[in-house]
Scaffold this motif. Structure first.
Motif, PDB file in Angstrom:
ATOM      1  N   UNK A   1       0.773  -1.240   0.000  1.00 50.42           N
ATOM      2  CA  UNK A   1       0.000   0.000   0.000  1.00 50.42           C
ATOM      3  C   UNK A   1       0.800   1.283   0.000  1.00 50.42           C
ATOM      4  N   UNK A   2       2.113   1.188  -0.194  1.00 54.43           N
ATOM      5  CA  UNK A   2       2.900   2.417  -0.126  1.00 54.43           C
ATOM      6  C   UNK A   2       4.057   2.370  -1.130  1.00 54.43           C
ATOM      7  N   UNK A   3       4.125   3.386  -2.011  1.00 56.51           N
ATOM      8  CA  UNK A   3       5.247   3.414  -2.926  1.00 56.51           C
ATOM      9  C   UNK A   3       4.993   4.257  -4.164  1.00 56.51           C
ATOM     10  N   UNK A   4       6.048   4.400  -4.971  1.00 63.73           N
ATOM     11  CA  UNK A   4       5.977   5.209  -6.198  1.00 63.73           C
ATOM     12  C   UNK A   4       6.159   4.302  -7.418  1.00 63.73           C
ATOM     13  N   UNK A   5       5.277   4.506  -8.384  1.00 61.43           N
ATOM     14  CA  UNK A   5       5.254   3.624  -9.561  1.00 61.43           C
ATOM     15  C   UNK A   5       5.423   4.439 -10.845  1.00 61.43           C
ATOM     16  N   UNK A   6       6.070   3.832 -11.839  1.00 57.21           N
ATOM     17  CA  UNK A   6       6.049   4.397 -13.194  1.00 57.21           C
ATOM     18  C   UNK A   6       5.238   3.454 -14.076  1.00 57.21           C
ATOM     19  N   UNK A   7       4.462   4.039 -14.970  1.00 60.99           N
ATOM     20  CA  UNK A   7       3.716   3.220 -15.935  1.00 60.99           C
ATOM     21  C   UNK A   7       4.317   3.422 -17.317  1.00 60.99           C
ATOM     22  N   UNK A   8       4.682   2.317 -17.959  1.00 59.68           N
ATOM     23  CA  UNK A   8       5.142   2.401 -19.345  1.00 59.68           C
ATOM     24  C   UNK A   8       4.019   1.852 -20.215  1.00 59.68           C
ATOM     25  N   UNK A   9       3.427   2.743 -20.976  1.00 53.68           N
ATOM     26  CA  UNK A   9       2.197   2.426 -21.692  1.00 53.68           C
ATOM     27  C   UNK A   9       2.474   1.981 -23.126  1.00 53.68           C
ATOM     28  N   UNK A  10       1.517   1.242 -23.674  1.00 53.68           N
ATOM     29  CA  UNK A  10       1.566   0.887 -25.093  1.00 53.68           C
ATOM     30  C   UNK A  10       1.201   2.088 -25.955  1.00 53.68           C
ATOM     31  N   UNK A  11       1.020   1.848 -27.229  1.00 54.67           N
ATOM     32  CA  UNK A  11       0.700   2.906 -28.194  1.00 54.67           C
ATOM     33  C   UNK A  11      -0.525   3.707 -27.748  1.00 54.67           C
ATOM     34  N   UNK A  12      -0.352   5.037 -27.725  1.00 50.41           N
ATOM     35  CA  UNK A  12      -1.322   5.939 -27.114  1.00 50.41           C
ATOM     36  C   UNK A  12      -2.774   5.724 -27.573  1.00 50.41           C
ATOM     37  N   UNK A  13      -2.972   5.587 -28.885  1.00 48.43           N
ATOM     38  CA  UNK A  13      -4.341   5.495 -29.393  1.00 48.43           C
ATOM     39  C   UNK A  13      -4.840   4.066 -29.575  1.00 48.43           C
ATOM     40  N   UNK A  14      -4.142   3.083 -29.015  1.00 48.83           N
ATOM     41  CA  UNK A  14      -4.632   1.711 -29.182  1.00 48.83           C
ATOM     42  C   UNK A  14      -5.493   1.345 -27.977  1.00 48.83           C
ATOM     43  N   UNK A  15      -6.586   0.654 -28.236  1.00 47.16           N
ATOM     44  CA  UNK A  15      -7.575   0.436 -27.165  1.00 47.16           C
ATOM     45  C   UNK A  15      -7.000  -0.305 -25.942  1.00 47.16           C
ATOM     46  N   UNK A  16      -6.124  -1.299 -26.102  1.00 47.03           N
ATOM     47  CA  UNK A  16      -5.619  -1.957 -24.887  1.00 47.03           C
ATOM     48  C   UNK A  16      -4.808  -1.004 -24.006  1.00 47.03           C
ATOM     49  N   UNK A  17      -4.106  -0.041 -24.610  1.00 45.29           N
ATOM     50  CA  UNK A  17      -3.323   0.916 -23.812  1.00 45.29           C
ATOM     51  C   UNK A  17      -4.259   1.775 -22.977  1.00 45.29           C
TER      52      UNK A  17
END
Ligand code: FRU
Length: 324
Positions: free
Chosen positions: A127-143
């Motif tokens: 419940x405690x911490x800092x995360x980075x999200x590396x996302x897929x292609x911006x306009x693709x629905x799964x991202x």
């Protein structure tokens, strides 16, 4: 049903990678059971314009049905609408468009995938911490959907902050590049949620290169192939992954139900599952067993050579087509 009718199905893939190879192979294998279907493949190399051209080509060739994984939600809609309006049934699989003009959808629930990973990370971080999200292609629905599920899961954990979100377009190299810049900014983070395993491995390579310890990484796909997510979880390189099913057999079954006018559901969600160090080994063993049985079946059908020849031929056709 009319069993003499020969159907041509156009498969339009947005990308080429091991996940799509697995799916394409499963589709081809399914034609062993349904010899009234011929498949044509095109792969767009993550390029919207190319995918649009390839679908236009399928329309021109008069395919009986289209199976499409649209690169992004807006960009491929108009050509898919065009096919649909011409009366060609359209199956969207894995990715969606922003248009309602499709016959059926089949794929995993990406919101659910993101939600599970968010919940897993929050539990791991207590419940405690800092995360980075590396996302897929911006306009693709799964991202879009994976992010939505992920953020929703974290709402229950106010001690967790997503401090960075970067787009790496589903690609390993970009995953590494984006992780390089996160590291260069000296951002203290303890976890990375990469939206697929390829970007996760890229991010892992960045941490190894900079000799950074203490950042844990998860991905999605969990492919049970050499170098895939499942092995990386088993070997402790990734903390977890999530089975993002391909199920070409079910995609093909849906296609034939539509073509042969049997009942079908419009929206079909495939079950995914969390993979951790606790189950990765068992899952790999099961998969090995399945691979053996598949090989046996393929042999029994005696179609290995014809399939390979055909597939190679199609690959050549795809390649020639993509350079035009
Ligand atoms: C494969 C892929 C997967 C990802 C999916 C999302 O082309 O990039 O890694 O889970 O597409 O559509």
């Amino acid at each position: 049903t009319n069993n003499n009718r020969q159907y041509v199905i156009g498969v339009s893939q947005c990308s080429e990678d091991i996940w799509r190879d697995k799916l394409n192979n499963e589709l081809v294998m399914s034609t062993y059971q349904h010899d009234n279907a011929t498949l044509k493949f095109a792969s767009a190399n993550d390029n919207d314009k190319l995918q649009t051209e390839q679908i236009n080509q399928f329309i021109k060739e008069g395919v009986d049905l289209l199976i499409v994984s649209p690169n992004q939600i807006h960009t491929i809609s108009s050509v898919i609408d065009k096919a649909y309006d011409k009366g060609i049934p359209v199956i969207l699989f894995d990715r969606k468009t922003d248009s309602k003009k499709y016959t059926a959808f089949i794929g995993a629930d990406n919101y659910e995938a993101g939600h599970e990973m968010g919940h897993f990370i929050a539990q791991q971080l207590k419940g405690k911490g800092r995360i980075a999200e590396i996302s897929g292609l911006k306009g693709s629905s799964p991202a879009i959907e994976r992010n939505r599920g992920f953020m929703d899961a974290l709402k229950a954990f106010p001690g967790i902050k997503v401090v960075s979100r970067r787009y790496a377009d589903w690609l390993k190299q970009k995953g590494e590049d984006e992780m390089d810049s996160i590291i260069a900014r000296n951002m203290p983070i303890s976890y990375v949620f990469a939206q697929n395993d390829r970007m996760a491995i890229g991010a892992l390579q960045a941490t190894e290169k900079h000799k950074i310890k203490g950042i844990k990484i998860v991905g999605i796909d969990a492919l049970p192939v050499p170098g895939g997510g499942m092995e990386n979880v088993r070997d402790g390189r990734l903390e977890a992954s999530y089975i993002y099913p391909t199920r070409g057999d079910l995609v093909m079954q849906l296609a034939l139900n539509i073509l042969e006018k049997r009942p079908y559901k419009r929206d079909n969600y495939l079950k995914g599952a969390l993979v951790t160090r606790d189950n990765a080994n068992v899952l790999l063993m099961q998969n090995e067993e399945m691979n053996k049985q598949t090989a046996r079946l393929t042999n029994l059908h005696g179609k290995v050579d014809t399939y390979l020849a055909q597939y190679n031929h199609q690959k050549v056709y795809i390649f020639l087509f993509s350079v035009i």
